[in-house]
Design a protein around this motif. Structure first.
Motif, PDB file in Angstrom:
ATOM      1  N   GLN A 127     -38.415 -18.639  51.658  1.00  0.00           N
ATOM      2  CA  GLN A 127     -38.014 -19.553  50.600  1.00  0.00           C
ATOM      3  C   GLN A 127     -39.211 -19.953  49.744  1.00  0.00           C
ATOM      4  OE1 GLN A 127     -35.325 -20.474  49.408  1.00  0.00           O
ATOM      5  NE2 GLN A 127     -33.691 -20.263  50.919  1.00  0.00           N
ATOM      6  N   HIS A 128     -38.959 -20.297  48.502  1.00  0.00           N
ATOM      7  CA  HIS A 128     -40.001 -20.829  47.632  1.00  0.00           C
ATOM      8  C   HIS A 128     -39.380 -21.802  46.630  1.00  0.00           C
ATOM      9  CE1 HIS A 128     -39.242 -16.748  45.465  1.00  0.00           C
ATOM     10  NE2 HIS A 128     -38.396 -17.631  45.013  1.00  0.00           N
ATOM     11  N   ASP A 129     -40.245 -22.620  46.024  1.00  0.00           N
ATOM     12  CA  ASP A 129     -39.801 -23.569  45.012  1.00  0.00           C
ATOM     13  C   ASP A 129     -39.430 -22.837  43.725  1.00  0.00           C
ATOM     14  OD1 ASP A 129     -40.306 -25.670  46.723  1.00  0.00           O
ATOM     15  OD2 ASP A 129     -42.343 -25.984  45.973  1.00  0.00           O
ATOM     16  N   SER A 130     -38.637 -23.485  42.902  1.00  0.00           N
ATOM     17  CA  SER A 130     -38.294 -22.933  41.602  1.00  0.00           C
ATOM     18  C   SER A 130     -39.552 -22.687  40.774  1.00  0.00           C
ATOM     19  CB  SER A 130     -37.374 -23.889  40.838  1.00  0.00           C
ATOM     20  OG  SER A 130     -36.150 -24.066  41.508  1.00  0.00           O
ATOM     21  N   ILE A 131     -39.477 -21.720  39.878  1.00  0.00           N
ATOM     22  CA  ILE A 131     -40.640 -21.398  39.049  1.00  0.00           C
ATOM     23  C   ILE A 131     -40.993 -22.549  38.115  1.00  0.00           C
ATOM     24  CG2 ILE A 131     -39.293 -20.276  37.221  1.00  0.00           C
ATOM     25  CD1 ILE A 131     -41.589 -18.205  37.056  1.00  0.00           C
ATOM     26  N   ALA A 138     -44.394 -25.913  31.973  1.00  0.00           N
ATOM     27  CA  ALA A 138     -42.949 -25.664  31.971  1.00  0.00           C
ATOM     28  C   ALA A 138     -42.200 -26.805  31.294  1.00  0.00           C
ATOM     29  CB  ALA A 138     -42.454 -25.496  33.405  1.00  0.00           C
ATOM     30  N   VAL A 139     -41.182 -26.451  30.526  1.00  0.00           N
ATOM     31  CA  VAL A 139     -40.313 -27.440  29.892  1.00  0.00           C
ATOM     32  C   VAL A 139     -39.190 -27.766  30.867  1.00  0.00           C
ATOM     33  CG1 VAL A 139     -38.750 -27.927  27.981  1.00  0.00           C
ATOM     34  CG2 VAL A 139     -40.830 -26.572  27.585  1.00  0.00           C
ATOM     35  N   HIS A 140     -39.138 -29.009  31.311  1.00  0.00           N
ATOM     36  CA  HIS A 140     -38.100 -29.437  32.253  1.00  0.00           C
ATOM     37  C   HIS A 140     -36.950 -30.059  31.464  1.00  0.00           C
ATOM     38  CE1 HIS A 140     -40.455 -28.787  35.946  1.00  0.00           C
ATOM     39  NE2 HIS A 140     -41.485 -29.104  35.185  1.00  0.00           N
ATOM     40  N   LEU A 141     -35.829 -29.359  31.426  1.00  0.00           N
ATOM     41  CA  LEU A 141     -34.697 -29.828  30.633  1.00  0.00           C
ATOM     42  C   LEU A 141     -34.215 -31.201  31.084  1.00  0.00           C
ATOM     43  CD1 LEU A 141     -32.625 -26.545  30.225  1.00  0.00           C
ATOM     44  CD2 LEU A 141     -33.747 -27.854  28.413  1.00  0.00           C
ATOM     45  N   ALA A 142     -34.234 -31.450  32.382  1.00  0.00           N
ATOM     46  CA  ALA A 142     -33.725 -32.726  32.900  1.00  0.00           C
ATOM     47  C   ALA A 142     -34.498 -33.918  32.335  1.00  0.00           C
ATOM     48  CB  ALA A 142     -33.777 -32.731  34.423  1.00  0.00           C
ATOM     49  N   SER A 143     -35.773 -33.721  32.033  1.00  0.00           N
ATOM     50  CA  SER A 143     -36.573 -34.831  31.510  1.00  0.00           C
ATOM     51  C   SER A 143     -36.173 -35.204  30.084  1.00  0.00           C
ATOM     52  CB  SER A 143     -38.063 -34.459  31.550  1.00  0.00           C
ATOM     53  OG  SER A 143     -38.335 -33.383  30.662  1.00  0.00           O
ATOM     54  N   ILE A 155     -28.386 -31.483  35.337  1.00  0.00           N
ATOM     55  CA  ILE A 155     -28.958 -30.203  34.931  1.00  0.00           C
ATOM     56  C   ILE A 155     -29.632 -29.523  36.109  1.00  0.00           C
ATOM     57  CG2 ILE A 155     -30.677 -29.102  33.455  1.00  0.00           C
ATOM     58  CD1 ILE A 155     -30.200 -31.377  31.446  1.00  0.00           C
ATOM     59  N   LYS A 156     -29.306 -28.257  36.298  1.00  0.00           N
ATOM     60  CA  LYS A 156     -29.890 -27.467  37.381  1.00  0.00           C
ATOM     61  C   LYS A 156     -31.139 -26.768  36.848  1.00  0.00           C
ATOM     62  CE  LYS A 156     -29.800 -25.246  41.405  1.00  0.00           C
ATOM     63  NZ  LYS A 156     -29.947 -25.894  42.717  1.00  0.00           N
ATOM     64  N   ASP A 157     -32.325 -27.379  37.040  1.00  0.00           N
ATOM     65  CA  ASP A 157     -33.548 -26.749  36.547  1.00  0.00           C
ATOM     66  C   ASP A 157     -34.659 -26.674  37.597  1.00  0.00           C
ATOM     67  OD1 ASP A 157     -34.319 -29.387  36.689  1.00  0.00           O
ATOM     68  OD2 ASP A 157     -35.056 -29.524  34.623  1.00  0.00           O
ATOM     69  N   GLN A 158     -34.367 -27.098  38.823  1.00  0.00           N
ATOM     70  CA  GLN A 158     -35.366 -26.943  39.880  1.00  0.00           C
ATOM     71  C   GLN A 158     -34.709 -27.071  41.247  1.00  0.00           C
ATOM     72  OE1 GLN A 158     -38.285 -30.163  40.225  1.00  0.00           O
ATOM     73  NE2 GLN A 158     -36.998 -31.409  38.878  1.00  0.00           N
ATOM     74  N   SER A 159     -35.361 -26.454  42.224  1.00  0.00           N
ATOM     75  CA  SER A 159     -34.867 -26.490  43.598  1.00  0.00           C
ATOM     76  C   SER A 159     -36.036 -26.206  44.536  1.00  0.00           C
ATOM     77  CB  SER A 159     -33.769 -25.440  43.798  1.00  0.00           C
ATOM     78  OG  SER A 159     -33.409 -25.331  45.158  1.00  0.00           O
ATOM     79  N   ALA A 160     -35.962 -26.768  45.714  1.00  0.00           N
ATOM     80  CA  ALA A 160     -36.984 -26.487  46.728  1.00  0.00           C
ATOM     81  C   ALA A 160     -36.692 -25.195  47.469  1.00  0.00           C
ATOM     82  CB  ALA A 160     -37.068 -27.654  47.726  1.00  0.00           C
ATOM     83  N   VAL A 204     -33.777 -19.567  32.110  1.00  0.00           N
ATOM     84  CA  VAL A 204     -34.360 -20.330  31.003  1.00  0.00           C
ATOM     85  C   VAL A 204     -34.835 -21.694  31.495  1.00  0.00           C
ATOM     86  CG1 VAL A 204     -33.886 -21.452  28.800  1.00  0.00           C
ATOM     87  CG2 VAL A 204     -33.015 -19.147  29.234  1.00  0.00           C
ATOM     88  N   ALA A 205     -34.008 -22.365  32.275  1.00  0.00           N
ATOM     89  CA  ALA A 205     -34.366 -23.698  32.786  1.00  0.00           C
ATOM     90  C   ALA A 205     -35.413 -23.636  33.890  1.00  0.00           C
ATOM     91  CB  ALA A 205     -33.113 -24.405  33.302  1.00  0.00           C
ATOM     92  N   GLY A 206     -35.556 -22.476  34.527  1.00  0.00           N
ATOM     93  CA  GLY A 206     -36.558 -22.333  35.581  1.00  0.00           C
ATOM     94  C   GLY A 206     -36.072 -22.689  36.962  1.00  0.00           C
ATOM     95  N   ALA A 207     -34.764 -22.813  37.142  1.00  0.00           N
ATOM     96  CA  ALA A 207     -34.226 -23.094  38.475  1.00  0.00           C
ATOM     97  C   ALA A 207     -34.481 -21.918  39.413  1.00  0.00           C
ATOM     98  CB  ALA A 207     -32.735 -23.395  38.397  1.00  0.00           C
TER      99      ALA A 207
END
Length: 266
Positions: A127-131, A138-143, A155-160, A204-207
């Motif tokens: 497993q790895h973290d989202s890019i 990185a532009v975080h859409l959720a912010s 918004i789904k833009d990151q995951s552990a 695009v979001a980097g998830a």
């Protein structure tokens, strides 16, 4: 193959073995350090190309933010389902119901593969973290849309745990499933064009890293396809579900408008 069913109730050993060998080859390529390093470089370049424009274009940012939410995923599901059940496109009208149930059975197998793969990945520390959490700038859409957090439009833009790409695996199994029965280049173009387009929001979001999709997602889709369509499973499950649901469809076919749908009228 029973009347009205597109599936063969036999083992197709060559494609069955080929799917497993390809899935294994992808895994070995991903685990080999030199090729993994090349994939990482490619994924960073891809992410930069897709994600960086979000910083300077508000409209573009809003489009991809919406596309990275659960309601948009539901809309995508409706679109894919409509194409699946549409008679005389990929499947003949008389086969639409059996094909739909066969795909549902394939999705169930995909869930099993996903659960087992996730356990294996966690056990072997794949497993790895989202890019989006490791890439510089990185532009975080959720912010940009904080009010969407913890809501229906989260918004789904990151995951552990972004590997493997389960979102992509669903799109890929849909595309592979329909490709088995597609009859011309236009159908293939529509199928794969939509699959790749709907995979883009998470990239695009980097998830997800690209390799979450073109390695992990493809692997899971290949294994589910192999055990469903290249064994008697899809034919057996489809025929069983058609028989069990027949009383329901006998009622639905009496409803105006609904009885115009191939999956109902069949």
């Amino acid at each position: 193959m029973e009347k009205g069913s597109p599936f063969q109730a036999t083992w197709s050993w060559r494609p069955f073995i080929a799917c497993h060998l390809l899935a294994l080859a992808l895994l070995l390529l991903w685990l080999w350090a030199p090729s993994r390093a090349a994939m990482d470089l490619f994924d960073f370049s891809l992410f930069q190309a897709l994600n960086a424009p979000l910083a300077s274009n508000e409209t573009w940012r809003g489009i991809w933010a919406v596309a990275s939410t659960r309601p948009f995923d539901a809309l995508v599901g409706v679109i894919l389902l409509c194409l699946l059940i549409r008679g005389d496109w990929v499947f003949k009208a008389a086969q639409a119901r059996a094909a739909t149930f066969g795909f549902i059975a394939t999705l169930i197998l995909l869930v099993v593969v996903r659960v087992l793969y996730a356990k294996l990945a966690r056990h072997l520390d794949w497993q790895h973290d989202s890019i989006s959490t490791v890439a510089q700038g990185a532009v975080h859409l959720a912010s940009y849309f904080p009010s969407w957090d913890n809501s229906l439009f989260e918004i789904k833009d990151q995951s552990a745990r972004s590997f493997p790409g389960d979102h992509a695996s669903v799109l890929l199994i849909w595309a592979l499933f329909l490709t088995l029965f597609a009859r011309n280049a236009l159908q293939w173009l529509v199928i794969w064009g939509l699959a790749l387009l709907f995979m883009l929001p998470r990239l695009v979001a980097g998830a997800h890293w690209g390799q979450d999709d073109y390695i992990g997602g493809v692997q899971m889709a290949l294994l589910a396809l192999a055990w469903s369509c290249f064994t008697p499973f899809a034919a057996w499950a489809s025929n069983a579900l058609v028989r069990l649901s027949d009383p329901l469809f006998r009622l639905l076919v009496k409803i105006p408008l609904l009885n115009k749908l191939s999956v109902i009228a069949a």
